[in-house]
Design an enzyme around this catalytic site. Structure first.
Site, PDB file in Angstrom:
ATOM      1  CD  GLU A 119      -2.792  -1.292   2.424  1.00  0.00           C
ATOM      2  OE1 GLU A 119      -2.792  -0.371   3.244  1.00  0.00           O
ATOM      3  OE2 GLU A 119      -3.491  -2.321   2.547  1.00  0.00           O
TER       4      GLU A 119
ATOM      5  CG  ASN B  40      -0.862  -7.002  -1.193  1.00  0.00           C
ATOM      6  OD1 ASN B  40      -1.515  -7.588  -2.052  1.00  0.00           O
ATOM      7  ND2 ASN B  40      -1.306  -6.839   0.043  1.00  0.00           N
TER       8      ASN B  40
ATOM      9  CG  HIS C  62     -10.145  -5.526   0.979  1.00  0.00           C
ATOM     10  ND1 HIS C  62     -10.380  -6.618   1.788  1.00  0.00           N
ATOM     11  CD2 HIS C  62      -8.818  -5.267   1.088  1.00  0.00           C
ATOM     12  CE1 HIS C  62      -9.250  -6.992   2.378  1.00  0.00           C
ATOM     13  NE2 HIS C  62      -8.274  -6.194   1.960  1.00  0.00           N
TER      14      HIS C  62
ATOM     15  CD  GLU D 112      -4.840  -7.679   1.974  1.00  0.00           C
ATOM     16  OE1 GLU D 112      -5.685  -6.901   2.467  1.00  0.00           O
ATOM     17  OE2 GLU D 112      -3.620  -7.450   2.013  1.00  0.00           O
TER      18      GLU D 112
ATOM     19  CG  ASP E  88     -12.975  -8.667   2.258  1.00  0.00           C
ATOM     20  OD1 ASP E  88     -12.767  -7.803   1.392  1.00  0.00           O
ATOM     21  OD2 ASP E  88     -12.667  -8.498   3.456  1.00  0.00           O
TER      22      ASP E  88
HETATM   23  O1  9MR Z   1      -7.578  -7.796   8.649  1.00  0.00           O
HETATM   24  C1  9MR Z   1      -6.650  -6.967   9.311  1.00  0.00           C
HETATM   25  C2  9MR Z   1      -7.270  -6.459  10.608  1.00  0.00           C
HETATM   26  O2  9MR Z   1      -7.415  -7.513  11.521  1.00  0.00           O
HETATM   27  C3  9MR Z   1      -6.402  -5.372  11.184  1.00  0.00           C
HETATM   28  O3  9MR Z   1      -7.061  -4.819  12.317  1.00  0.00           O
HETATM   29  C4  9MR Z   1      -6.159  -4.322  10.137  1.00  0.00           C
HETATM   30  C5  9MR Z   1      -5.314  -3.215  10.720  1.00  0.00           C
HETATM   31  O4  9MR Z   1      -4.669  -2.465   9.788  1.00  0.00           O
HETATM   32  O5  9MR Z   1      -5.513  -4.905   9.026  1.00  0.00           O
HETATM   33  C6  9MR Z   1      -6.313  -5.823   8.393  1.00  0.00           C
HETATM   34  O6  9MR Z   1      -5.672  -6.341   7.255  1.00  0.00           O
HETATM   35  C7  9MR Z   1      -5.328  -5.400   6.225  1.00  0.00           C
HETATM   36  C8  9MR Z   1      -4.177  -5.960   5.466  1.00  0.00           C
HETATM   37  O7  9MR Z   1      -3.132  -6.258   6.338  1.00  0.00           O
HETATM   38  C9  9MR Z   1      -3.725  -5.013   4.381  1.00  0.00           C
HETATM   39  N1  9MR Z   1      -4.793  -4.625   3.511  1.00  0.00           N
HETATM   40  C10 9MR Z   1      -5.995  -4.160   4.167  1.00  0.00           C
HETATM   41  C11 9MR Z   1      -6.442  -5.183   5.204  1.00  0.00           C
HETATM   42  C12 9MR Z   1      -7.751  -4.741   5.785  1.00  0.00           C
HETATM   43  O8  9MR Z   1      -7.567  -3.540   6.454  1.00  0.00           O
END
Ligand code: 9MR
Length: 450
Positions: A157, A200, A236, A265, A267
């Site tokens: 990101e 990513n 997402h 990722e 969903d």
């Molecule tokens: O799913 C993850 C969640 O449990 C955490 O609280 C969150 C914090 O930043 O991160 C989520 O995972 C992220 C991933 O690592 C990177 N892309 C976005 C995902 C959703 O926020």
């Protein structure tokens, strides 16, 4: 295991329908889990995993049965692995990695350099210190997992949303400049030359300013020999950010640069048919791109999703298979045993029906019939309802009705637009009936599918 009641229902439907069903082509031994079906297509099908749920038997059972790749959801992030400088903590991530190894699952390392979940000691460093902290972090973490990770999200990101195409402000970009990405990849290659190195990001799933910026970076890296092997598309999705129509084309243009692409990722918020169709489309897009090597959903169950209220995953909070599961499995060429036809041999095009009286008044009522495809996609459906005389159907929508000579048996075929359903997906039609003094509910016949 199959659900006996539903399997029996669907099997009955198949027997009744046998004379009218047009069988779709059927693979003799179609795979019946996401992982095995994906493997049949030369891909993996994975999920994000949280170490603290591995002790829950339904969680671990579903994970082990269905998936052949895992991504630790939070356990490999900087705040989890190096909360204080040069003190590394790997316990939770190790738990996931050893579970995965025991199950022969691939592991995606997530993630080495990211502006989020970054301990404050990192943000406080000056440029020189930050550079060595970043390289040390990459080195120590990758060294610890060397040989156990098939791909690393080296940088996550780094780009801004919106039209700027610029890097997002972060300690790395702000203090080290845009070269931090290249440096991170070069360091990563030197530590574990056998791991695939990926960039990513999210909101890069279609062609847009942000994905154009990533595209330009990858193209530049490839032309200058900066080590990069893959690009992850987080995917997402929700109603405000739907699956883009150029999703596949976007994956393809990156693949054409000479990198692998992965859905990392996934969903999709929603439910029922709409969600099932979206999942099906995403899976098909990956399968259509030769270098799309696998898909990962962002969690096993809606119960633990980071967006739980949007029910974005393939298993509901009781670990039941959702229509989205059936659709994803069908798109992978598999055949399910859960939400559909019980895995009966040769039972390809099947459907089930249910009836609800949605409103009721003195002289009439509205009925709604929901048609649900079994574990294979269907191209058409037919349902019969028998009304108690002198009830009469006054109007009908979302279907094509015809009546027998008595006028009390109504056969409804799909309308031109709702006959094709993904596996496990549903649609409905409705009608208004005049009671004419008889308040009974019509008898619902079996559903036949083609
Ligand atoms: O799913 C993850 C969640 O449990 C955490 O609280 C969150 C914090 O930043 O991160 C989520 O995972 C992220 C991933 O690592 C990177 N892309 C976005 C995902 C959703 O926020």
């Amino acid at each position: 295991m199959p659900m006996p009641r539903r399997a029996a229902q669907a099997f009955t439907a198949v027997l009744l329908a046998a004379s009218t069903v047009t069988a779709l082509s059927h693979t003799a031994a179609a795979a019946d889990t996401l992982g095995s079906a994906a493997a049949g297509k030369g891909r993996y099908f994975g999920t994000a995993v949280a170490a603290n749920h591995l002790g829950e038997s339904a969680y671990a059972g579903t994970l082990d049965r269905e998936f052949n790749q895992v991504t630790p959801e939070n356990e490999m992030k900087w705040d989890a692995t190096e909360g204080s400088r040069n003190t590394f903590t790997f316990g939770n991530a190790d738990q996931i990695v050893s579970h995965a190894q025991g199950q022969n699952m691939k592991v995606r390392g997530h993630t080495l350099v990211w502006h989020s979940q970054l301990p404050s000691w990192v943000s406080g460093l000056g440029a020189t210190d930050l550079r060595s902290a970043m390289n040390n972090h990459i080195t120590q973490v990758m060294q610890h997992y060397k040989g156990k990770i098939y791909a690393w999200d080296v940088v996550n990101e780094a780009y801004q949303d919106g039209s700027s195409g610029a890097l997002r402000s972060s300690p790395f970009a702000d203090k080290l400049g845009s070269g931090f990405i290249e440096e991170a990849f070069r360091t990563a290659r030197s530590v574990d030359p056998n791991a695939k190195l990926c960039y990513n990001d999210y909101n890069t799933d279609g062609v847009n300013a942000k994905s154009n910026a990533v595209y330009a970076m990858v193209k530049d890296f490839k032309s200058r020999g900066v080590p990069i092997d893959c690009v992850g598309f987080q995917s997402h999705f929700n109603p405000a950010s739907p699956v883009p129509s150029d999703y596949q084309a976007n994956l393809q243009r990156f693949a054409d640069l000479g990198v692998d692409v992965q859905i990392t990722e996934l969903d999709i918020e929603g439910s029922g048919t709409a969600q099932a169709n979206n999942y099906s489309n995403v899976v098909k897009a990956c399968l259509a791109v030769t270098r799309c090597t696998g898909l990962t959903v962002w969690g096993v169950t809606d119960k633990y999703s980071w967006r739980s209220s949007g029910t974005p995953l393939l298993f509901d909070s009781n670990y039941g298979k959702k229509p989205a599961y059936d659709a994803a499995l069908a798109a992978l060429g598999g055949s399910g045993t859960g939400g559909g036809d019980g895995g009966n041999p040769g039972g390809n095009a099947t459907c089930t029906v249910s009836f609800a009286r949605t409103s009721d008044w003195n002289d009439g009522y509205n009925g709604e019939v929901t048609v649900k495809a079994g574990s294979a996609p269907i191209n058409g459906w037919t349902v019969t309802l028998t009304f108690a005389p002198p009830q009469k159907v006054a109007s009908l929508w979302n279907g094509t009705p015809s009546w027998d000579s008595s006028g009390s048996v109504m056969t409804v075929r799909a309308a031109s637009y709702n006959g094709s359903l993904a596996a496990g997906a549903s649609t409905s039609f409705g009608f208004t009936a005049a009671k004419n003094g008889n308040n009974s509910t019509p008898t619902l016949g079996a559903c036949t599918a083609s």
